[in-house]
Design a protein around this motif. Sequence first.
Motif, PDB file in Angstrom:
ATOM      1  N   MET A 164     -14.255  33.509 -17.941  1.00 46.76           N
ATOM      2  CA  MET A 164     -14.840  32.746 -16.651  1.00 46.76           C
ATOM      3  C   MET A 164     -16.341  33.001 -16.744  1.00 46.76           C
ATOM      4  SD  MET A 164     -13.932  32.438 -13.716  1.00 46.76           S
ATOM      5  CE  MET A 164     -12.030  33.125 -13.769  1.00 46.76           C
ATOM      6  N   VAL A 165     -16.877  31.760 -15.956  1.00 45.88           N
ATOM      7  CA  VAL A 165     -18.139  31.411 -16.324  1.00 45.88           C
ATOM      8  C   VAL A 165     -18.788  31.471 -14.940  1.00 45.88           C
ATOM      9  CG1 VAL A 165     -20.159  30.039 -17.005  1.00 45.88           C
ATOM     10  CG2 VAL A 165     -18.010  30.391 -18.411  1.00 45.88           C
ATOM     11  N   PHE A 166     -19.801  31.981 -14.377  1.00 48.66           N
ATOM     12  CA  PHE A 166     -20.548  31.975 -13.047  1.00 48.66           C
ATOM     13  C   PHE A 166     -21.767  31.304 -13.170  1.00 48.66           C
ATOM     14  CE2 PHE A 166     -17.654  35.829 -13.350  1.00 48.66           C
ATOM     15  CZ  PHE A 166     -16.991  35.466 -12.240  1.00 48.66           C
ATOM     16  N   PHE A 167     -22.257  30.640 -12.112  1.00 43.46           N
ATOM     17  CA  PHE A 167     -23.509  30.159 -11.665  1.00 43.46           C
ATOM     18  C   PHE A 167     -23.789  30.359 -10.413  1.00 43.46           C
ATOM     19  CE2 PHE A 167     -21.594  27.668 -15.144  1.00 43.46           C
ATOM     20  CZ  PHE A 167     -22.540  27.601 -16.217  1.00 43.46           C
ATOM     21  N   MET A 172     -15.930  28.637 -13.474  1.00 43.54           N
ATOM     22  CA  MET A 172     -15.177  27.739 -14.184  1.00 43.54           C
ATOM     23  C   MET A 172     -13.926  28.603 -14.841  1.00 43.54           C
ATOM     24  SD  MET A 172     -17.855  25.329 -15.780  1.00 43.54           S
ATOM     25  CE  MET A 172     -19.096  24.448 -15.014  1.00 43.54           C
ATOM     26  N   THR A 173     -12.763  28.161 -14.779  1.00 41.88           N
ATOM     27  CA  THR A 173     -11.616  28.716 -15.383  1.00 41.88           C
ATOM     28  C   THR A 173     -10.521  27.814 -15.905  1.00 41.88           C
ATOM     29  OG1 THR A 173     -10.231  30.411 -14.963  1.00 41.88           O
ATOM     30  CG2 THR A 173     -10.180  29.009 -13.146  1.00 41.88           C
ATOM     31  N   ASN A 210     -13.795  32.831 -22.755  1.00 43.65           N
ATOM     32  CA  ASN A 210     -13.146  31.426 -22.908  1.00 43.65           C
ATOM     33  C   ASN A 210     -14.238  30.535 -23.365  1.00 43.65           C
ATOM     34  OD1 ASN A 210     -10.664  32.693 -22.394  1.00 43.65           O
ATOM     35  ND2 ASN A 210     -10.651  32.459 -20.418  1.00 43.65           N
ATOM     36  N   ARG A 211     -13.898  29.352 -23.678  1.00 44.60           N
ATOM     37  CA  ARG A 211     -14.701  28.185 -23.932  1.00 44.60           C
ATOM     38  C   ARG A 211     -14.340  27.428 -22.953  1.00 44.60           C
ATOM     39  NH1 ARG A 211     -16.617  27.302 -29.024  1.00 44.60           N
ATOM     40  NH2 ARG A 211     -15.993  28.699 -30.537  1.00 44.60           N
ATOM     41  N   VAL A 212     -15.322  26.609 -22.430  1.00 43.15           N
ATOM     42  CA  VAL A 212     -15.499  25.744 -21.301  1.00 43.15           C
ATOM     43  C   VAL A 212     -15.624  24.324 -21.770  1.00 43.15           C
ATOM     44  CG1 VAL A 212     -16.678  25.040 -19.074  1.00 43.15           C
ATOM     45  CG2 VAL A 212     -16.657  27.472 -19.671  1.00 43.15           C
ATOM     46  N   ARG A 213     -14.723  23.616 -21.542  1.00 43.97           N
ATOM     47  CA  ARG A 213     -14.466  22.257 -22.212  1.00 43.97           C
ATOM     48  C   ARG A 213     -14.282  21.197 -20.881  1.00 43.97           C
ATOM     49  NH1 ARG A 213     -11.218  24.823 -26.027  1.00 43.97           N
ATOM     50  NH2 ARG A 213     -12.382  25.048 -28.184  1.00 43.97           N
ATOM     51  N   PRO A 214     -15.048  20.305 -20.913  1.00 41.30           N
ATOM     52  CA  PRO A 214     -14.723  19.001 -20.010  1.00 41.30           C
ATOM     53  C   PRO A 214     -13.426  18.668 -20.355  1.00 41.30           C
ATOM     54  CG  PRO A 214     -16.998  18.907 -20.953  1.00 41.30           C
ATOM     55  CD  PRO A 214     -16.348  19.714 -21.892  1.00 41.30           C
ATOM     56  N   VAL A 249      -9.247  42.517 -19.100  1.00 43.31           N
ATOM     57  CA  VAL A 249     -10.497  42.057 -20.044  1.00 43.31           C
ATOM     58  C   VAL A 249     -11.342  41.174 -19.738  1.00 43.31           C
ATOM     59  CG1 VAL A 249      -8.902  40.797 -21.434  1.00 43.31           C
ATOM     60  CG2 VAL A 249     -10.695  42.023 -22.527  1.00 43.31           C
ATOM     61  N   ASP A 250     -10.704  39.833 -18.944  1.00 45.83           N
ATOM     62  CA  ASP A 250     -11.434  38.683 -18.792  1.00 45.83           C
ATOM     63  C   ASP A 250     -12.232  38.824 -17.337  1.00 45.83           C
ATOM     64  OD1 ASP A 250     -10.633  37.512 -20.864  1.00 45.83           O
ATOM     65  OD2 ASP A 250      -8.785  36.670 -19.931  1.00 45.83           O
ATOM     66  N   ASP A 251     -12.132  40.127 -16.739  1.00 52.21           N
ATOM     67  CA  ASP A 251     -12.795  40.200 -15.506  1.00 52.21           C
ATOM     68  C   ASP A 251     -14.136  40.451 -15.597  1.00 52.21           C
ATOM     69  OD1 ASP A 251     -10.413  39.637 -14.250  1.00 52.21           O
ATOM     70  OD2 ASP A 251      -9.864  41.602 -13.629  1.00 52.21           O
ATOM     71  N   TRP A 252     -14.937  40.018 -14.417  1.00 51.12           N
ATOM     72  CA  TRP A 252     -16.261  40.548 -14.296  1.00 51.12           C
ATOM     73  C   TRP A 252     -16.512  41.601 -13.388  1.00 51.12           C
ATOM     74  CZ3 TRP A 252     -21.186  37.448 -15.948  1.00 51.12           C
ATOM     75  CH2 TRP A 252     -20.709  36.641 -16.932  1.00 51.12           C
TER      76      TRP A 252
END
Length: 213
Positions: free
Chosen positions: A1-4, A11-12, A61-65, A43-46
């Motif tokens: 999980m990525v945050f901005f 993104m997930t 996780n990797r973020v891929r287009p 484990v994946d939570d923020w």
Amino acid sequence: MVFFTNSFLAMTFKRKHIALLVCFVVLPSCSYIHTEKTFRTGVDDWQMYGGGIGRVNVALNRVRPPLMKLWEYSAGAGFGGYSATIVDSTLFVGTLVGEVHLIDVATGKGIGTTDFGTAVVGTPIVDKEIVYIPLSRDEESLVAYNVRLAKNEWQIKLGDIESSPLLFGDRLLVTTLRGRLLCLNKITGENIWTFEIPSTNRISMIHSSPACD
């Protein structure tokens, strides 16, 4: 999980596609946050700002287009510079008008909103049914809110907070604009110890968040 943040962006992964979550600024209706759910941290939570006590801001996780927009949510105001919190498929985000929103990650539907009266600049912490909320401009600037009972467990006057508290075991570490680092009991809000920057060295207030190693 990525945050901005400025607007909120998450993104997930879903079947090799990326789901894009965006919060827009439109005024929603306001109600008290109340849910029977006890949030379990995975484990994946923020659970807090930075993803953990080291504040490393590293996603597993990797973020891929390509990216795909999954849903939109109207939050009603702008956001601070810190990330939101996500625990047990639920998003917790504070706004600069003092509201905390709970949002279902899969659907983008609001679970509830509570107005705490002043700006939430830092990231809330989620610990089971308790949400710890830092407030920027208020007499009682740290609140422990019980989402199951829809009430404050405690609230304490520490001075204005524009950083993200840290949960370390049964302790909360908080920095304030008065130049203080405080350690609190997470259950009672009792102040265990305080470190204050000497007034002769206090060039500026503390805006940075504590981290542990």
